[in-house]
Design an enzyme around this catalytic site. Structure first.
Site, mmCIF file in Angstrom:
data_model
loop_
_atom_site.group_PDB
_atom_site.id
_atom_site.type_symbol
_atom_site.label_atom_id
_atom_site.label_comp_id
_atom_site.label_asym_id
_atom_site.label_seq_id
_atom_site.Cartn_x
_atom_site.Cartn_y
_atom_site.Cartn_z
ATOM 1 N N LEU A 126 0.843 -1.203 0.000
ATOM 2 C CA LEU A 126 0.000 0.000 0.000
ATOM 3 C C LEU A 126 0.873 1.245 0.000
ATOM 4 C CD1 LEU A 126 -2.653 1.512 0.252
ATOM 5 C CD2 LEU A 126 -2.602 1.109 2.713
ATOM 6 N N HIS A 230 6.786 2.218 10.986
ATOM 7 C CA HIS A 230 7.434 3.439 10.495
ATOM 8 C C HIS A 230 6.465 4.601 10.658
ATOM 9 C CE1 HIS A 230 9.161 6.250 7.574
ATOM 10 N NE2 HIS A 230 10.279 5.540 7.600
#
Length: 338
Positions: A126, A230
């Protein structure tokens, strides 16, 4: 208008561009252009395959701006992982330590290399470029994957998982990799990332740790990033939790990012979607959500403001054209709840 559609081989230049924008640590895109081209060819064939059942195919999706024709994002579903190619992760387990003589009782966490998700489906890859952000595009791409699963459940597993990118510094280094994985693989993070994406992962079995790795032996800065996404993936992580995924202490073996999973039937978008019949309509809508063609091979979705709340849904001619729908066609609709 933004639509999500099945990828085509002609999308190769755009996919290479998106891979470059994604940067270090985006494992599924960290491969050469010829590998991405092969991926598109296989995806196109998989979409066209008539009722193949569950295979190890990867279905690639592209996010397209219909006004400009520009590709501004992508995503994918691997129909089955961990079978012919092991799907390695670290599982964090808790060991009970006790000694009556020393009068000590405490728990210690350790990581073990496992392939626990064989046969599951994986959503991933994604990515939305800067040009597509801030428009709800990321959510559209993410939810479209579950509407595609709903279009043909026989192609996908009973469980679905997602592995998120872990913490990577601005210079491209990974604290987790440097402390945990590098001593075993003796290569740079980027090299390990690319090798993992482009091979059958036999090198992980050959070189990876065969014994427990105790977390207490790792530096605190490394322990702090284990299971953390992240910073650019926090939105995706929160959306996965909203869909019903949960973190059960599985992490990526290279960057320590979290793996989340759930039973496929429990995915919120899939569970709340329903089959509808579409018709052309004009005027203000009373139902906001995502409409999909609910079919292979020409799978498409877009955000809609529709009219109706039953089995018949009215949408604009622009939507009908963008999704290649005709009056009376069956489709699938997920309604956004206020």
């Amino acid at each position: 208008m933004l639509i999500v559609r099945a990828a085509r081989t002609s999308d190769i230049d755009d996919l290479v561009r998106l891979a470059g924008e994604a940067g270090t640590g985006f494992t599924s895109l960290a491969v050469p252009a010829d590998v991405l081209a092969e991926r598109l060819e296989k995806s196109e064939a998989a979409f066209r395959a008539p009722d193949p059942g569950q295979t190890e195919d990867t279905y690639q999706l592209m996010l397209e701006d219909t006004e400009t024709g520009r590709i501004v994002g992508c995503s994918a579903i691997k129909a089955m992982v961990g079978v012919s190619k092991p799907y390695w992760d670290f599982k964090i387990i808790t060991l009970a330590q006790h000694s009556s003589e020393a009068d000590r009782r405490f728990d210690m966490d350790a990581m073990l290399l496992v392939n626990d998700f064989a046969g599951s489906s994986e959503v991933g890859t994604l990515f939305v470029s800067e040009a597509g952000r801030g428009t709800g595009a990321g959510r559209l791409v993410a939810q479209s994957r579950y509407l595609m699963i709903a279009a043909d459940r026989s192609r996908f597993g009973d469980r679905v998982l997602a592995e998120l990118r872990g913490v990577v510094k601005e210079d491209g280094s990974s604290p987790f990799f440097d402390a945990v994985s590098r001593p075993f693989f003796r290569m740079d993070f980027d090299d390990a990332d690319r090798l993992s994406a482009a091979t059958d992962n036999q090198f992980i079995l050959d070189l990876g740790p065969q014994h427990l790795i105790y977390l207490d032996l790792l530096p605190q800065e490394v322990r702090d990033v284990i299971g953390k996404p992240h910073e650019q993936g926090e939105g995706a992580y929160n959306l996965l939790l909203w869909e019903g995924f949960h973190y059960d202490r599985y992490v990526d073996i290279f960057d320590g990012g979290p793996l989340v999973s759930t039973w496929t039937e429990n995915v919120r978008t899939l569970r709340e979607s329903r089959e509808v019949t579409v018709k052309a309509a004009s005027g203000p809508g009373n139902a906001e959500g995502i409409l999909s063609t609910d079919r292979f091979p020409d799978f498409r979705t877009c955000q809609v403001s529709a009219i109706g709340d039953g089995d018949v849904l009215g949408v604009s001619n622009d939507i009908m054209q963008a999704l290649d729908l005709r009056e009376g066609d069956k489709a699938r609709f997920w309604r956004r709840k206020r």
